[in-house]
Each structure stands twice: as C-alpha cells, then as structure tokens.
Design an enzyme around this catalytic site. Structure first.
Site, mmCIF file in Angstrom:
data_model
loop_
_atom_site.group_PDB
_atom_site.id
_atom_site.type_symbol
_atom_site.label_atom_id
_atom_site.label_comp_id
_atom_site.label_asym_id
_atom_site.label_seq_id
_atom_site.Cartn_x
_atom_site.Cartn_y
_atom_site.Cartn_z
ATOM 1 N N CYS A 1 4.644 0.718 -3.817
ATOM 2 C CA CYS A 1 4.365 0.021 -5.067
ATOM 3 C C CYS A 1 2.869 -0.248 -5.150
ATOM 4 C CB CYS A 1 5.154 -1.279 -5.156
ATOM 5 S SG CYS A 1 4.791 -2.465 -3.862
ATOM 6 N N CYS B 1 -3.164 -0.250 -3.721
ATOM 7 C CA CYS B 1 -2.406 0.018 -2.494
ATOM 8 C C CYS B 1 -2.129 1.504 -2.305
ATOM 9 C CB CYS B 1 -1.081 -0.717 -2.504
ATOM 10 S SG CYS B 1 -1.281 -2.477 -2.720
ATOM 11 N N HIS C 1 -0.787 -3.890 6.333
ATOM 12 C CA HIS C 1 -0.980 -3.117 5.107
ATOM 13 C C HIS C 1 -2.408 -3.285 4.612
ATOM 14 C CE1 HIS C 1 -0.668 -1.550 1.145
ATOM 15 N NE2 HIS C 1 -0.191 -2.611 0.523
#
Lengths: 399, 312
Positions: A379, A95, A348
């Site tokens: 995160c 991510c 996302h």
C-alpha cells in the site's frame, strides 16, 4: 519500426540491515552511503556484469532532501564508482518507491531501451522524518479533496479498522505476533541473512561499527506484551506500535536484466517480471490499495488468487494486510503470505521496502519449484496500491 | 640508562606509573585528547566478535588525531580491556573520517623541562603501542585516512594493515623535523619491508621537501597487506575480506613466515650503499635474542586464528 517486448528478469537483490530510526544503528550514517553500499555489493556478487553494461540506476526515496536528494540514483552511481557513462535518476512513490523503480526501469528493459538496470530505494527516516519539508496545497482541505486524516498513515490505518469492522485489534496483534515469529524463524534458518550486506556505521560516541543484522525485530513478542501498548492515533483505537511497522532506516537494491542479456552475461535469472499494476483508492484508507491494484492485474492476466503460490505483502500495518487477506478470502495465517515474516518485524524504511519483498520472493521461489507465480504488493500513502506479478524461473510443474 | 633501570618495561600493564602519567598530563595540559573508542563488531560469515577501536579527538578532519599522554593512555585502556577478554577473535584500530592519526602531540613539547620528562613521553608510546603486537589475537590497523609519525607507528605495531586507496598522505616525517620515528618506526618498518624501502620513507622522503606517499603506494611498498577503494574500504576492512590476490597470498601467511620483499639476505648485495648504512635485517625469530625488550609474544604467535582473516 516494429519491436518485440523482451522478458525482464530479477537477477539479484541485496539490502543493508534495517535499523531503528532515532538513536538506532544508522543515527549518524548517511542515506547515500547506504545506497552506495548496496550498489557495490550487487556488482561484487555478479562479477559477470561489466559495470559499464548497467544502463540505468533508479533509486527511490520519499523525502528527497539532503543526503537523499541530489538525484540520488545518479549521485549514488558516481559515489559507488560506476563508470561516468552510467546514468541514474530518483524515483518517488512514497512506500512503493523501490517497487516503482523496478517497474519503471524494468518496463524500460522490456521496451528495449535498457539491457541491465539497478533499481532500489532508501529511506533514512531518522534523518528525514515522514513529512519533512512537505507543504500540502491548502486546496486539499478547503475543497475536501482528502480527509484530514489521509496524511497521517496511522490515522488511515484506524480508518481501515472502521471500514473492516471484523478486523479487530486482537486479530491485528495476532498477525503481528506471527510476523515476529516468522522473522525469528527465518533468521534462525539463515534465510534473511542471504541478502543482507553488512554496513559500516559511525557514531561520534561509539566510533565505527558494523551493522550485520536487522535492528527492529522483537523476538518473543506475545499477545500479552502487545495488549498493553498505547494507540497513539486514536483513543481506544486499534493501531499500536506493535501491530504496525516502525520508523526505520535502510537501503535496498536489485539487479534487473533482459532475459537474453542475463543469459549472455551468465547472470542468474531468478524470477520473471510478468506484469504490474498500480491503483488509487480513497487516501483516507490508503491501506486497502493492494486490493484494487491486484484485482486490476488479475483481470488483465485472467488469473485469480488461486494461481498465486507466494505473496510478499508489505506490512505497513497489520490491518492493511488483513484487509487484503479478507478481500481475497485468505485466512489470517495463510502459509502463502509472507512466509519469512514482514515489515512489522524487520521494519519498513519507506521507499526501500519494495525490493526487500522481491529479494525474499526470489529466494523462496528457488526453494519452491512447485510454485509458478508470486506477488509483491504494497500500500502507498495518498491512497495507492502497487502489485507486481512474478513468475518463478525454477518452476518445474509445467515440464 | 638510569631511567631505564628505575622503570623496567612493564610487560602487561602500566600500573605503578600513575604519578608519572599525571605529571605528563599536566605538562600537556592543553592536549586535545584523541580518545580510543572501543566497540564490538560481529564479523560476517560467523567469524566471531572483534573489538574495533576508533581513534577520534572529537573534531573534524581539520584537527587531526594526535597522541599526547591522554591519548596514549586512552588507547592503553582500550587495548587492556580487549586483552582481558577471551571472547574476541581480533582487535582493529582505525581513525576518524579522513584521518587515521598524525603522530605525537607536539603542543606540550615546549614545556618539557628535563630529560626524564621527555623520556617518559617516548616510553609511554612504546609501552602502549607494543601491546598491539603482543595480544593473543591478531590486530589490524585499518588505515582509512592520513597517517603520519606515531599514527604510522601504531599501524606498524599491528599484526596486519589495510589501507584505503583514498589515503592522501602516509609518512614518517620525523627526520624533516629533526627527530627520528622513535615509537617503533625505525625498528618495525625495516623489518617489515626491508631497510632500503624503509630508508626511503624514514630518511629520503622527509629530506625531500617532506614528501608523503599515498594509499596505493603504501600497499605497493608492502607496508599494508591489503588495499581497498574508499567506497568499500571501511566495510571491507571490518569484514576482513581480501579482494586483491596479492593481499590474499600475503596476509594468509602467518606473520613470522610472511615474505617480506627486500629482507632476504640474497637481495642485500644488490644494494650496497643502502646496506652499509644500516644493520642487516634478521629473521624475526632471532629478534628475541638481541632485542633489548624481548617481544616473545609476537614471535611465538606464529599463526593467528585462521577464521578471522581467511580470504573469502
């Protein structure tokens, strides 16, 4: 040979509208085409930058297969028509891919190896579902190196609810509703559109089309509409599709430069990269990653959360944001946090999200000369967090 | 002429020709139909909604888009649907990846038995393509890939054309095949770029080993109003953004007054040999007086809504 670290500035950021994976906007659009679109738009918006002055193209993708493979930074640079002399590479920190592309290439600028870089990320989670082609080493489980739940992000979010029992599903849902409301308002005020670049999409059934707006937001989401959603990761759990980011497709890109080079080329210096930090945590509660990453950075800089005026935190899951807020003693609806909403609403696309946080922070800095420092933090799967500290170049408080 | 009289040109729809169309479709029983797929796109900068028509026969680039009766009727349907709307600011036509359209479907031609059948096919092309020049909103051909014959003519019927510099082939090869560009090419192209340059495309090139021109030349000859690189062309075409200064000045002028290199009378004496073999070009407004089918809609639409294509 002595050398002096140079200041690194964020010049500009653009992204494609984000789409829903599966049958969404980009179902038949290639991921590398999305990166190309972003790179070309960055160059178009910054005519003062001669393309040959770009020293590196760092593009992140979590699943580096197919149209996200082939060293996507380099292949996208060629496809975008950058001079052959401009190199590129691929980055992966799940991510935090784009965030890492920025820290790595930005650090290269500070070191003196680059003057100008393009850093960004892409994830087409429709073409490349999370975990495509992975082959985890059996030792992870046989030696209990990680909890079996650590590889399923939704399970790690449920684990985080266990770790922070005060964070209830109601609080997570309420946070998600606010995120949707803030995105809807930011859209209505024309904030988010500033950094979107329209993307041509193709569908065999529908022909060519044009993506001009994010597809994931669900304006009008209420507590009631979220209450009935299923908890796919645990029976009677807390994590629902409503209080988590979805599966999305999108690409982002940023232009970074040494501050003196930006001045030489007449480029905007919208914010200054002050410091960054990454930290590891128990992979089973990866969502707590931003906490130690940020604490590490604060300790090094001798500052505290009170010095931060705007926080752009990625909303992989509401619980993960709430854990961060709880740790730093901020209220769930603190106005400094994600003023224009977050990933729960806009989506996302894994490796691309970091630069989205930055472009929004830079825009908010421009509107807030009273704010000196801001954070972008997120995160990361397998138990990590990453935080970047930015300084507002428009800050007037010290003058 | 008898055929002409029995079937006066329809001005709005193709109603009444249903039986003729179905017999044409039978004739072209093996037609790989190029579908005209219409989709709304929101133009950037609040410019409004455009209808984007994609021509796609469902195959990859090795089987290019062609127009048989089925394809023409599909395009007609898409145009008619757009015509019925009042909430759109533009209509654009583009192709599938690498291919715009390469002209008439010739597979059914050997089955043509009589003059009426042949005429009906030609006429159907006229009846459909002309609508692109007669809508109340400006129309754009976004030439993204190879365009030949009827494909080029579709583009010529539009108000404006953009072309990708990656277009490998753009041609009116009819003369090479012993035909003429009969779906408007012989008429529209000279009026757009002047007779001399039109002859190059319509006669010289086909008779020179069927030479084709590339996207950049399409722009340089004045056929396209704007040229885009392949990496941005599709996006920019849709956005209506003009990056070339030449494109800006050309396309920001209303069609009826737009400068057409080579069409002013003063240039004609300089090219006598060419001038002698074709009728002198006339200013567009005069066309309605001598054109067999008055195209008043195009002539009177002097100024398309500015918002849709103002350079940014």
């Amino acid at each position: 040979m002595p050398r002096t670290a140079r200041d690194v500035v964020f010049v500009d950021g653009v992204r494609t509208p984000f789409g829903k994976s599966g049958k969404g906007l980009y179902a038949q659009t290639r991921a590398d085409d999305m990166v190309v679109r972003v790179i070309r738009e960055l160059l178009r918006r910054n005519p003062g930058l001669p393309p040959e002055r770009v020293d590196e193209v760092a593009i992140a993708a979590t699943t580096q297969i197919g149209d996200q493979g082939l060293t996507i930074g380099r292949s996208a640079a060629i496809l975008a028509g950058l001079p052959q002399s401009v190199p590129g590479y691929a980055v992966d920190r799940m991510c935090a891919g784009a965030l890492t592309a920025v820290t790595t290439s930005g650090a290269g600028i500070s070191f003196g190896a680059y003057d100008v870089v393009i850093a960004g990320g892409v994830e087409h989670m429709g073409r490349h579902p999370m975990g495509e082609g992975v082959d985890p080493n059996p030792r992870f489980l046989s030696e209990k190196l990680v909890d079996p739940s650590a590889l399923v992000m939704g399970n790690t979010a449920e684990n985080l609810h266990d770790r922070y029992p005060t964070i209830t599903k109601e609080r997570a849902d309420a946070y998600a509703v606010r995120s949707q409301e803030k995105v809807a308002k930011a859209y209505a005020d024309g904030k988010i559109q500033q950094d979107l670049v329209e993307m041509v999409v193709r569908s065999l059934e529908k022909g060519w089309g044009l993506a001009t707006e994010d597809e994931p937001p669900r304006p009008g989401t209420t507590m009631e509409s979220l209450a009935g959603l299923k908890t796919p990761f645990r029976a009677h759990g807390n994590v629902t599709p409503g209080n988590a980011a979805g599966l999305n497709d999108g690409a982002t890109g940023a232009l970074l430069a040494a501050e003196d080079v930006a001045a030489e080329l007449g480029l905007d210096a919208r914010m200054r990269l002050v410091d960054f930090s990454f930290a590891g945590v128990d992979p089973a509660v990866m969502g707590v990653g931003p906490v130690p990453a940020t604490e590490k950075l604060f300790a090094r800089q001798g500052i505290s959360i009170d010095d931060i005026g705007i926080i752009e935190i990625n909303e992989a899951f509401a619980v993960q944001v709430l854990a961060f807020l709880e740790h730093f003693g901020l209220s769930d609806d603190d106005a400094r946090v994600n003023p224009w909403g977050g990933a729960i609403a806009v989506g996302h696309p894994l490796a691309s999200s970091g630069v989205r946080l930055m472009m929004q922070l830079a825009r908010q800095f421009a509107e807030r000369p009273d704010v000196r420092y801001g954070l972008t933090t997120m995160c990361v799967g397998l138990g990590m967090g990453g935080t970047i500290l930015w300084e507002n170049t428009n800050y007037e408080g010290g003058k | 002429m008898a055929i002409e009289q029995s079937h006066p040109s329809p001005t709005t729809t193709l109603n009444g020709d249903a039986s003729r169309h179905s017999s044409m479709r039978e004739l072209f029983g093996s037609e790989v139909v190029t579908q005209a797929i219409a989709r709304d796109v929101q133009l950037p900068y609040g410019a409004g909604t455009a209808v984007l028509i994609t021509l796609d026969n469902g195959h990859d680039h090795t089987k290019p888009n062609t127009f048989g009766p089925g394809g023409l009727l599909s395009l007609d349907e898409a145009i008619e649907a757009a015509r019925a709307r009042t909430d759109i600011v533009a209509v654009a036509v583009t192709g599938k990846p690498f291919i715009f359209a390469v002209g008439a479907d010739l597979t059914g031609v050997p089955a043509v038995q009589d003059r009426e059948q042949a005429h009906a096919i030609g006429k159907l092309g006229h009846d459909v393509f002309r609508k692109l020049g007669e809508l109340d909103v400006p129309t754009f051909a976004l030439v993204n890939g190879a365009a030949m014959g009827g494909g080029v003519e579709v583009a010529l019927h539009c108000t404006y054309r953009t072309v990708s510099s990656g277009v490998p082939a753009f041609a009116l090869p009819e003369a090479f095949l012993g035909l003429v560009p009969g779906w408007g090419g012989t008429y529209l192209l000279p009026h757009l770029i002047g007779a001399e340059k039109a002859l190059k495309l319509i006669v010289d090139n086909p008779l020179a080993q069927n030479k084709m021109i590339k996207g950049k030349q399409v722009f340089e000859m004045g056929i396209a109003d704007a040229l885009f690189e392949p990496a941005t062309s599709s996006r920019s075409r849709c956005a209506g953004q003009q990056r070339s200064s030449r494109a800006t000045s050309r396309s920001s002028a209303p069609r009826s007054t737009r400068a057409r290199p080579g069409t002013t009378r003063s240039t004609w004496p300089g090219s006598p040999s060419r001038a002698n073999c074709t009728a002198p070009p006339r200013p567009r407004p005069e066309r309605s007086s001598w054109s067999p089918r008055p195209r008043t809609a195009r002539v009177t639409r002097a100024s398309p809504p500015r918002t849709t294509h103002s350079p940014t």
